[in-house]
Design a protein around this motif. Structure first.
Motif, PDB file in Angstrom:
ATOM      1  N   ALA A 113       0.792  -0.846   0.007  1.00 42.46           N
ATOM      2  CA  ALA A 113       0.053  -0.160  -0.054  1.00 42.46           C
ATOM      3  C   ALA A 113       0.848   1.202  -0.033  1.00 42.46           C
ATOM      4  O   ALA A 113       0.471   2.148  -0.554  1.00 42.46           O
ATOM      5  CB  ALA A 113      -0.811  -0.091   1.144  1.00 42.46           C
TER       6      ALA A 113
ATOM      7  N   PHE B 240      -1.111   4.534  -0.578  1.00 44.26           N
ATOM      8  CA  PHE B 240      -2.473   4.556   0.038  1.00 44.26           C
ATOM      9  C   PHE B 240      -2.144   4.363   1.468  1.00 44.26           C
ATOM     10  O   PHE B 240      -1.298   3.525   1.919  1.00 44.26           O
ATOM     11  CB  PHE B 240      -3.056   3.492  -0.488  1.00 44.26           C
ATOM     12  CG  PHE B 240      -3.667   3.415  -1.878  1.00 44.26           C
ATOM     13  CD1 PHE B 240      -4.377   4.348  -2.312  1.00 44.26           C
ATOM     14  CD2 PHE B 240      -3.338   2.353  -2.614  1.00 44.26           C
ATOM     15  CE1 PHE B 240      -4.660   4.459  -3.805  1.00 44.26           C
ATOM     16  CE2 PHE B 240      -3.513   2.500  -4.086  1.00 44.26           C
ATOM     17  CZ  PHE B 240      -4.202   3.397  -4.820  1.00 44.26           C
TER      18      PHE B 240
ATOM     19  N   ILE C  92      -3.192   2.901   4.820  1.00 45.76           N
ATOM     20  CA  ILE C  92      -4.052   2.037   5.390  1.00 45.76           C
ATOM     21  C   ILE C  92      -3.667   1.881   6.771  1.00 45.76           C
ATOM     22  O   ILE C  92      -2.863   2.096   7.355  1.00 45.76           O
ATOM     23  CB  ILE C  92      -3.955   0.559   4.632  1.00 45.76           C
ATOM     24  CG1 ILE C  92      -2.402   0.082   4.886  1.00 45.76           C
ATOM     25  CG2 ILE C  92      -4.373   0.913   3.035  1.00 45.76           C
ATOM     26  CD1 ILE C  92      -2.282  -1.392   4.179  1.00 45.76           C
TER      27      ILE C  92
ATOM     28  N   SER D  78     -10.505   5.762  -4.181  1.00 41.44           N
ATOM     29  CA  SER D  78      -9.205   4.946  -4.267  1.00 41.44           C
ATOM     30  C   SER D  78      -8.698   4.519  -2.897  1.00 41.44           C
ATOM     31  O   SER D  78      -8.247   3.406  -2.787  1.00 41.44           O
ATOM     32  CB  SER D  78      -8.060   5.406  -4.946  1.00 41.44           C
ATOM     33  OG  SER D  78      -8.549   5.825  -6.328  1.00 41.44           O
TER      34      SER D  78
ATOM     35  N   SER E  48      -8.582   0.783  -1.058  1.00 43.43           N
ATOM     36  CA  SER E  48      -7.428   0.189  -0.476  1.00 43.43           C
ATOM     37  C   SER E  48      -7.881  -0.543   0.837  1.00 43.43           C
ATOM     38  O   SER E  48      -7.225  -1.392   1.382  1.00 43.43           O
ATOM     39  CB  SER E  48      -6.280   1.168  -0.523  1.00 43.43           C
ATOM     40  OG  SER E  48      -6.603   1.962   0.415  1.00 43.43           O
TER      41      SER E  48
ATOM     42  N   THR F  68      -7.639  -4.416   2.047  1.00 45.35           N
ATOM     43  CA  THR F  68      -6.393  -4.715   3.304  1.00 45.35           C
ATOM     44  C   THR F  68      -6.627  -6.172   3.678  1.00 45.35           C
ATOM     45  O   THR F  68      -5.781  -6.893   3.899  1.00 45.35           O
ATOM     46  CB  THR F  68      -6.435  -3.658   4.403  1.00 45.35           C
ATOM     47  OG1 THR F  68      -6.157  -2.449   3.766  1.00 45.35           O
ATOM     48  CG2 THR F  68      -5.426  -4.031   5.395  1.00 45.35           C
TER      49      THR F  68
END
Length: 369
Positions: free
Chosen positions: A97, A102, A104, A342, A346, A350
């Protein structure tokens, strides 16, 4: 040999956690240009490290294993292959990620990794209730609560500056009644022939007032903004370090204090060398941020995480932070819905990603063993 693999897996997870999480607390500082990237990263590194070191003195309270109790059988949880798979699967998910920028949740990656290893080890015999309680509900609720709270707080912040610019320097002055009569907007307290007034420093200077105390509200706001960002980073370091370090408690021959120090250093390196992509997403792509907006987002993030921790509600700092920034963007009309979609995707990926990675590592660990 498995002990060495567990040690390396936990260090890798800590590095990935630092790369993905260290900058989140200071994202608003960078996005609002309060600090440049290097200064924001340095402040994040320093305060996160301080939180990690603080865990040394709170080890008896905080060094509690991130447990899969109820999700996986007790006899499975205490095996080295299972712990290696959990650390490795979560680490691979977080670093992947991070590679794509991203933000997370490491906690949810750990939960997904536990689910994947358990499914493989028990041939599908898994209790999904802890998974739902610790992932689905917080994922759905915490970003929306943060979004609404940040939007309301920022709206409240914008009401007073409409009447008096927050960037203007303010002063407390003593002046004569004659000069004060020229300033109808100033607040006053009369004492014989003198007036105690509160006004902008430029206005006081024009009336040649004697300044007693000057306060630059913009500088005060920026100081509060920097402190709030540091507080978020400190709390995250204090919370995440023992959580990751606890995965090494199963391995023989490791002292708990040295485990925490090792994890703290790995998190520091991850944040220092691999956080730029997540920094750009959090600071620049979700929404444009002003100084007041950044302060609002940080205050909401800190308060909600503290409140949730107090009452034992498993919320994600990542989700709260991103939700706060998006709420600010909605109020200002500058939110990037495409980027937020987006990020939300994500978050949904996960769990399955961590579960697959963990299952593969668990199978390999059993084969090697």
């Amino acid at each position: 040999m498995l002990t060495s693999f567990l040690f390396l897996s936990v260090c890798f997870l800590a590095y990935a956690n630092g790369a993905n999480d260290n900058f989140k607390g200071v994202a608003s500082l960078f996005g609002s240009c309060t600090l440049n990237y290097r200064l924001a990263l340095a402040w994040a590194t320093l305060t996160t490290l301080a939180g990690s070191i603080a865990a040394l003195f709170l080890a008896q309270t905080l060094l509690v294993k991130f447990s899969g109790k109820g999700l996986a059988p007790d006899e499975l949880i205490h095996t080295l292959p299972f712990m290696i798979a959990v650390a490795g699967g979560a680490g691979m998910t977080v670093i992947l990620a991070t590679r794509f920028g991203f933000p997370i949740s490491t906690t949810h990656a750990l939960l997904g990794a536990m689910a994947g290893s358990t499914l493989l080890a028990t041939s599908g015999n898994i209790n999904l209730s802890p998974l739902l309680n610790n992932f689905v509900l917080p994922l759905l609720l915490s970003p929306f609560v943060a979004l609404l709270s940040a939007a309301l707080l920022y709206r409240a912040f914008t009401m007073w500056p409409r009447h008096r610019g927050i960037d203007d320097a303010m002063c407390l002055c003593v002046e004569t009644v004659d000069t004060f009569a020229l300033a109808s907007s100033a607040n006053m307290t009369l004492s014989n022939d003198s007036v105690l007034s509160i006004d902008q420093q430029t206005a006081c200077a024009e009336r040649q007032a004697r300044v007693i105390l000057g306060v630059e509200l913009g500088r005060l706001r920026d100081s509060l903004h920097v402190c709030s960002a540091g507080a978020v980073c400190f709390a995250r370091g204090l919370n995440d370090t023992p959580k990751i370090a606890a995965l090494l408690l199963l391995a023989p021959g490791f002292d708990s204090q040295w485990i925490i120090i090792t994890v703290a250093l790995a998190m520091l390196l991850g944040g220092a060398f691999n956080s730029r992509r997540v920094a750009d997403t959090m600071s620049l792509k979700i929404t444009s941020i002003t100084e007041s907006q950044g302060l609002s987002a940080n205050l909401v993030t800190a308060l909600l995480v503290i409140f949730a921790s107090k009452f034992g509600m498993p919320v994600s700092t990542t989700h709260v932070s991103v939700g706060s920034l998006f709420g600010i963007g909605l109020v200002s009309g500058k939110a990037n819905s495409g980027v937020m979609a987006s990020i939300a995707l994500s978050w949904l990926l996960t769990l399955p990603c961590a579960a697959i990675c963990s299952a593969v590592i668990y199978y390999a660990a059993l084969t090697f063993n």
